[in-house]
Design a protein around this motif. Structure first.
Motif, PDB file in Angstrom:
ATOM      1  N   SER A 150     -37.230  18.962 -10.816  1.00 21.72           N
ATOM      2  CA  SER A 150     -37.211  17.896  -9.802  1.00 21.72           C
ATOM      3  C   SER A 150     -36.105  18.102  -8.772  1.00 21.72           C
ATOM      4  N   THR A 151     -35.179  19.008  -9.066  1.00 26.12           N
ATOM      5  CA  THR A 151     -34.044  19.213  -8.151  1.00 26.12           C
ATOM      6  C   THR A 151     -34.252  20.394  -7.202  1.00 26.12           C
ATOM      7  N   SER A 205     -31.580  11.468 -20.257  1.00 22.58           N
ATOM      8  CA  SER A 205     -31.514  10.607 -19.087  1.00 22.58           C
ATOM      9  C   SER A 205     -32.558  11.064 -18.089  1.00 22.58           C
ATOM     10  N   GLN A 206     -32.989  10.172 -17.263  1.00 19.92           N
ATOM     11  CA  GLN A 206     -33.906  10.504 -16.178  1.00 19.92           C
ATOM     12  C   GLN A 206     -33.177  10.252 -14.883  1.00 19.92           C
ATOM     13  N   ALA A 207     -32.155  11.033 -14.645  1.00 21.15           N
ATOM     14  CA  ALA A 207     -31.332  10.843 -13.460  1.00 21.15           C
ATOM     15  C   ALA A 207     -32.100  11.293 -12.220  1.00 21.15           C
ATOM     16  N   LYS A 208     -31.686  10.749 -11.088  1.00 19.24           N
ATOM     17  CA  LYS A 208     -32.273  11.172  -9.821  1.00 19.24           C
ATOM     18  C   LYS A 208     -31.873  12.617  -9.541  1.00 19.24           C
ATOM     19  N   PRO A 209     -32.723  13.356  -8.814  1.00 18.96           N
ATOM     20  CA  PRO A 209     -32.425  14.765  -8.533  1.00 18.96           C
ATOM     21  C   PRO A 209     -31.045  14.975  -7.910  1.00 18.96           C
ATOM     22  N   GLU A 210     -30.681  14.115  -6.957  1.00 23.98           N
ATOM     23  CA  GLU A 210     -29.374  14.277  -6.296  1.00 23.98           C
ATOM     24  C   GLU A 210     -28.229  14.090  -7.296  1.00 23.98           C
ATOM     25  N   VAL A 211     -28.431  13.172  -8.224  1.00 28.02           N
ATOM     26  CA  VAL A 211     -27.407  12.937  -9.238  1.00 28.02           C
ATOM     27  C   VAL A 211     -27.305  14.134 -10.178  1.00 28.02           C
TER      28      VAL A 211
END
Lengths: 152, 152
Positions: free
Chosen positions: B85-86, B24-30
């Motif tokens: 990315s996080t 998955s390419q989830a958003k950093p916050e996720v």
């Protein structure tokens, strides 16, 4: 559902039909946080599979098998967190969870059953059957949310 | 570690040594939320076992076996959430996670290995060995937190 296929999952590791709570008397706020954590992780591992079943992402059998095996464990985790002691803690849970407990338990059992079917399907080589099993899991997610979770 | 015992767990369900991210390419916050969710649930299932190992709670072999099987799955879940990315998302993570990635991965692997040993021990009838294996898991938790998590 071929019982053989489940033998590698959580279910038969513990004896068929085995069920147990986590043996803890956590504070209501902690229980809410833990059940929300389990739901968030169900989303993490189910999301990519749902995309594949809907042809929004390429089907990857190994990813499905892996995610399904983790979802198998996760599908067991939220339920003891819906303890009556949590009913006044702010969350997206509808009161029906605490008043219609039999229906809620049935919905939880349906998820677990659908995930077990997906685990079984994911070990075969029938992509269509696996996609259908993914859809079956999604249906139980939605069915339960319709009745027991506030609309986002 | 007897490989036979792991066969019912997640590891051999997928082939020994198998490892895969969640695709998955989830958003950093996720991703941060998901990894925190995995840690919270590790606490849910490890906590009662730690209490038993420290004789603060009665030893219950069936609870240990159940919790260990779920911890087996959970021990695989946080790591892909520590994506580069996080690194700027607020969390308790120390920068070393993103600069000393090899050491961090080794620490994660040590947890998974310790949990696999616990899963194996929990299927036997040697309470002392099982308690020792619980302690082994706790040591890997603490070792990693010492180096990679802000002090609470």
């Amino acid at each position: 559902m071929n019982k053989m296929f489940i033998s590698a999952g959580v279910a038969l590791a513990l004896g068929a039909g085995y069920s147990l709570t986590a043996f803890s008397q956590a504070k209501p706020e902690v229980m809410v946080k833990q059940r929300q954590a389990a739901m968030a992780l169900q989303g993490k591992y189910f999301g990519p599979m749902a995309a594949m079943a809907q042809d929004k992402a390429p089907f990857k059998a190994d990813v499905v098998a892996y995610n399904a095996s983790l979802l198998d464990a996760l599908s067991r985790m939220p339920w003891d967190g819906f303890d009556a002691s949590t009913k006044d803690v702010k969350s997206g849970t509808l009161p029906a969870v605490f008043t219609d407990t039999a229906k809620f338990k049935a919905a939880a059992d349906q998820l677990q059953s659908a995930v077990e079917k997906l685990v079984a399907a994911s070990k075969g080589s029938d992509m269509a059957a696996t996609k259908a099993a993914i859809g079956g899991v999604g249906k139980t997610c939605g069915g339960c949310h319709d009745n027991f979770r506030q609309k986002p």
